[in-house]
Design an enzyme around this catalytic site. Structure first.
Site, PDB file in Angstrom:
ATOM      1  N   GLY A 124      15.240  48.237 -40.877  1.00  0.00           N
ATOM      2  CA  GLY A 124      14.582  47.610 -39.679  1.00  0.00           C
ATOM      3  C   GLY A 124      15.440  46.447 -39.571  1.00  0.00           C
TER       4      GLY A 124
ATOM      5  N   ALA B 110      17.832  45.519 -37.404  1.00  0.00           N
ATOM      6  CA  ALA B 110      18.343  45.039 -36.460  1.00  0.00           C
ATOM      7  C   ALA B 110      17.268  44.272 -35.484  1.00  0.00           C
ATOM      8  CB  ALA B 110      18.480  46.220 -35.373  1.00  0.00           C
TER       9      ALA B 110
ATOM     10  N   GLY C 203      13.026  41.746 -35.417  1.00  0.00           N
ATOM     11  CA  GLY C 203      12.075  41.233 -35.925  1.00  0.00           C
ATOM     12  C   GLY C 203      11.979  40.898 -37.407  1.00  0.00           C
TER      13      GLY C 203
ATOM     14  N   LEU D 150      15.427  57.044 -39.744  1.00  0.00           N
ATOM     15  CA  LEU D 150      14.362  57.041 -41.173  1.00  0.00           C
ATOM     16  C   LEU D 150      13.284  57.832 -40.944  1.00  0.00           C
ATOM     17  CD1 LEU D 150      14.856  53.581 -42.246  1.00  0.00           C
ATOM     18  CD2 LEU D 150      15.856  55.592 -43.393  1.00  0.00           C
TER      19      LEU D 150
ATOM     20  N   TYR E  57      -1.170  55.368 -36.988  1.00  0.00           N
ATOM     21  CA  TYR E  57      -0.694  54.195 -37.459  1.00  0.00           C
ATOM     22  C   TYR E  57      -1.554  53.379 -38.765  1.00  0.00           C
ATOM     23  CZ  TYR E  57       0.892  49.192 -37.497  1.00  0.00           C
ATOM     24  OH  TYR E  57       1.529  47.903 -37.890  1.00  0.00           O
TER      25      TYR E  57
ATOM     26  N   LYS F   2      -0.340  53.687 -42.756  1.00  0.00           N
ATOM     27  CA  LYS F   2      -0.025  51.875 -43.107  1.00  0.00           C
ATOM     28  C   LYS F   2      -1.150  52.238 -44.470  1.00  0.00           C
ATOM     29  CE  LYS F   2       3.050  50.156 -40.654  1.00  0.00           C
ATOM     30  NZ  LYS F   2       4.457  49.828 -41.385  1.00  0.00           N
TER      31      LYS F   2
HETATM   32  N1  LIG Z   1       4.548  42.907 -35.545  1.00  0.00           N
HETATM   33  C1  LIG Z   1       3.637  43.133 -35.803  1.00  0.00           C
HETATM   34  O1  LIG Z   1       2.362  42.493 -35.521  1.00  0.00           O
HETATM   35  C2  LIG Z   1       3.190  44.008 -36.999  1.00  0.00           C
HETATM   36  C3  LIG Z   1       2.019  43.787 -37.925  1.00  0.00           C
HETATM   37  C4  LIG Z   1       1.909  44.804 -38.813  1.00  0.00           C
HETATM   38  C5  LIG Z   1       2.923  45.602 -39.372  1.00  0.00           C
HETATM   39  N2  LIG Z   1       4.053  45.629 -38.797  1.00  0.00           N
HETATM   40  C6  LIG Z   1       5.047  46.398 -39.467  1.00  0.00           C
HETATM   41  O2  LIG Z   1       6.114  45.632 -39.652  1.00  0.00           O
HETATM   42  C7  LIG Z   1       7.600  46.268 -39.555  1.00  0.00           C
HETATM   43  C8  LIG Z   1       8.720  45.579 -38.757  1.00  0.00           C
HETATM   44  O3  LIG Z   1       8.065  45.485 -37.628  1.00  0.00           O
HETATM   45  P1  LIG Z   1       8.602  44.301 -36.411  1.00  0.00           P
HETATM   46  O4  LIG Z   1       7.365  43.858 -36.068  1.00  0.00           O
HETATM   47  O5  LIG Z   1       9.581  43.413 -36.975  1.00  0.00           O
HETATM   48  O6  LIG Z   1       9.009  45.267 -35.085  1.00  0.00           O
HETATM   49  P2  LIG Z   1      10.557  45.433 -34.821  1.00  0.00           P
HETATM   50  O7  LIG Z   1      10.418  46.436 -33.537  1.00  0.00           O
HETATM   51  O8  LIG Z   1      10.795  43.975 -34.101  1.00  0.00           O
HETATM   52  O9  LIG Z   1      11.555  46.065 -35.737  1.00  0.00           O
HETATM   53  C9  LIG Z   1      11.430  47.225 -36.285  1.00  0.00           C
HETATM   54  C10 LIG Z   1      12.627  47.818 -36.560  1.00  0.00           C
HETATM   55  O10 LIG Z   1      12.444  48.860 -36.968  1.00  0.00           O
HETATM   56  C11 LIG Z   1      13.597  49.801 -36.458  1.00  0.00           C
HETATM   57  N3  LIG Z   1      13.287  51.522 -36.558  1.00  0.00           N
HETATM   58  C12 LIG Z   1      12.116  51.877 -35.928  1.00  0.00           C
HETATM   59  N4  LIG Z   1      11.966  53.253 -36.057  1.00  0.00           N
HETATM   60  C13 LIG Z   1      13.136  53.483 -36.881  1.00  0.00           C
HETATM   61  C14 LIG Z   1      13.751  54.706 -37.360  1.00  0.00           C
HETATM   62  N5  LIG Z   1      13.202  55.822 -37.221  1.00  0.00           N
HETATM   63  N6  LIG Z   1      14.807  54.506 -38.341  1.00  0.00           N
HETATM   64  C15 LIG Z   1      15.402  53.322 -38.464  1.00  0.00           C
HETATM   65  N7  LIG Z   1      15.004  52.143 -38.017  1.00  0.00           N
HETATM   66  C16 LIG Z   1      13.768  52.284 -37.081  1.00  0.00           C
HETATM   67  C17 LIG Z   1      13.767  49.483 -34.939  1.00  0.00           C
HETATM   68  O11 LIG Z   1      14.949  49.882 -34.394  1.00  0.00           O
HETATM   69  C18 LIG Z   1      13.446  47.942 -35.359  1.00  0.00           C
HETATM   70  O12 LIG Z   1      15.071  47.254 -35.518  1.00  0.00           O
HETATM   71  C19 LIG Z   1       7.101  47.703 -39.209  1.00  0.00           C
HETATM   72  O13 LIG Z   1       6.922  48.487 -40.428  1.00  0.00           O
HETATM   73  C20 LIG Z   1       5.607  47.667 -38.197  1.00  0.00           C
HETATM   74  O14 LIG Z   1       5.161  48.796 -38.533  1.00  0.00           O
HETATM   75  C21 LIG Z   1       4.302  44.778 -37.655  1.00  0.00           C
END
Ligand SMILES: NC(=O)c1ccc[n+]([C@@H]2O[C@H](COP(=O)([O-])OP(=O)(O)OC[C@H]3O[C@@H](n4cnc5c(N)ncnc54)[C@H](O)[C@@H]3O)[C@@H](O)[C@H]2O)c1
Length: 275
Positions: A8, A10, A12, A42, A164, A168
Site C-alpha cells: 500500500g 502508493a 495514505g 494482493l 470489511y 479486519k
Molecule cells: N483511512 C481510514 O480511516 C482507515 C481506517 C481503518 C483502517 N484503514 C486501513 O488502513 C489501510 C491503509 O489505507 P489508507 O487509509 O492509507 O488508504 P489509501 O487508499 O490511501 O491506501 C491504500 C493503498 O492500498 C493499495 N491497494 C488497494 N488494494 C490493493 C491491492 N489489491 N493490491 C495492492 N495494493 C492495493 C491502494 O492502491 C492504495 O495505495 C487499509 O488496510 C485500510 O483498510 C483505513
C-alpha cells in the site's frame, strides 16, 4: 540499516510508512497496484505470489520487516474483493515472507487492521471462521451473499461494511493466534497489528464524503480527541513496531483511533479470564 517491505506504499498510511522508513535510512520495497517498486494485486493468489517473489528477489532472501498496510474500505462495491484484499492479502503474503523475516534474526511484521473490528456491530461470525480456516472461495461467497441481503439504504452507502469489519476482525484474531506460535515467536519474528480509526486518506474521505471528512464531530463514530488522524500518526507506530528494539511485544492490537474504541466500549478491555 535494514530492508523493509511496505504494501500500500502508493498512498495514505502505506506511503507515510514508507517515507518514515526511508528517512531513517532503510531500504524500502514498496508494493502496490501502481507507483511502487513491486506492482502486484494482493487481492489475488497470483498477485500475492508475484509480490512475494519480487520482494524476495529484491531483498536477497532476508527481510527485516514487513508493514502490511494495503487495503480497501467498506465502500468498495464488491464485498468478496474486500475479503481477498483486507484479510487474505496480508495473511498470505506474511505467511510467504516469514522465512525471510526469520533470516533477519530480528524480523518484525505489522499489519493494519481497523477499529471497525470492534466498533461496527455487523461481524459475520461465519465469514470470520471461513477466513481463519483459509477458505478464501467460501469466504468470498459468504461476503457477497451477505452484502446482497443488506437493507438497500446501507447497501447504497457502505455495501461492504460487514465484509470489511469481519475481515479486519479475522485479521486481528489471526495476528493474536499466529504471533505466539513457535514458527513466529521462537524465531524472533514479532507480529503485531494497528487498529486505526478515522484517518484522512482517500479511503475515509471516499466512504464518508467530504463534509463529514472536514468535521470530526459529524463523523458517525465518536471522536474524543476532536481531530481525524493523519497518515503520519499511523506511520509513527508502524515504525516503532518494526524497530529491532521492540523486542517484547507480539500479538498486540494497538488502537490508534483518537479514542473512538475507548469511547464506544470503555469496558471492552480487559476481558476477564473465565474458568
Ligand atoms: N483511512 C481510514 O480511516 C482507515 C481506517 C481503518 C483502517 N484503514 C486501513 O488502513 C489501510 C491503509 O489505507 P489508507 O487509509 O492509507 O488508504 P489509501 O487508499 O490511501 O491506501 C491504500 C493503498 O492500498 C493499495 N491497494 C488497494 N488494494 C490493493 C491491492 N489489491 N493490491 C495492492 N495494493 C492495493 C491502494 O492502491 C492504495 O495505495 C487499509 O488496510 C485500510 O483498510 C483505513
Amino acid at each position: 540499516m535494514g530492508t523493509f517491505a511496505v504494501t500500500g506504499s502508493a498512498s495514505g498510511m502505506g506511503a507515510a510508512s514508507a517515507a518514515v522508513l526511508a528517512a531513517a535510512g532503510h531500504t524500502v520495497i514498496g508494493v502496490d497496484l501502481h507507483d511502487a517498486e513491486v506492482v502486484a494485486d494482493l487481492g489475488t493468489a497470483e498477485g500475492r505470489e508475484k509480490a512475494a517473489e519480487e520482494i524476495l528477489s529484491r531483498c536477497g532472501g532476508t527481510l527485516d520487516g514487513v508493514a502490511a498496510v494495503a487495503g480497501v474500505g467498506p465502500n468498495l462495491p464488491d464485498a468478496a474483493a474486500v475479503v481477498s484484499i483486507d484479510y487474505f492479502g496480508p495473511v498470505r503474503l506474511l505467511e510467504r515472507l516469514r522465512p525471510a523475516l526469520t533470516r533477519s534474526g530480528a524480523g518484525r511484521a505489522v499489519v493494519i487492521g481497523s477499529n471497525s473490528a470492534s466498533t461496527v456491530p455487523m461481524i459475520d461470525d461465519r465469514l470470520v471462521d471461513l477466513a481463519l480456516a483459509g477458505e478464501e472461495a467460501a469466504a468470498r461467497a459468504r461476503a457477497r451473499a451477505a452484502a446482497e441481503a443488506m437493507p438497500a439504504g446501507l447497501r447504497a452507502t457502505a455495501p461492504s461494511i460487514s465484509a470489511y469489519a469481519s475481515s479486519k476482525f479475522a485479521l486481528a484474531r489471526w495476528v493474536r493466534r499466529t504471533a505466539v506460535t513457535p514458527e513466529w515467536a521462537r524465531h524472533g519474528v514479532l507480529l503485531n497489528a494497528i487498529a486505526p480509526g478515522a484517518v484522512a486518506t482517500p479511503i475515509m474521505l471516499g466512504s464518508t464524503g467530504d463534509e463529514a471528512g472536514r468535521d470530526p464531530d459529524a463523523f458517525p463514530t465518536p471522536m474524543p480527541l476532536g481531530v481525524f488522524g493523519r497518515p503520519e500518526d499511523i506511520a509513527f507506530w508502524v515504525h516503532q513496531f518494526l524497530r529491532p528494539e521492540a523486542r517484547f511485544t507480539t500479538g498486540a492490537i494497538l488502537y490508534v483511533d483518537g479514542g473512538t474504541d475507548a469511547a464506544m466500549r470503555p469496558d471492552g478491555q480487559p476481558t476477564a479470564m473465565t474458568r
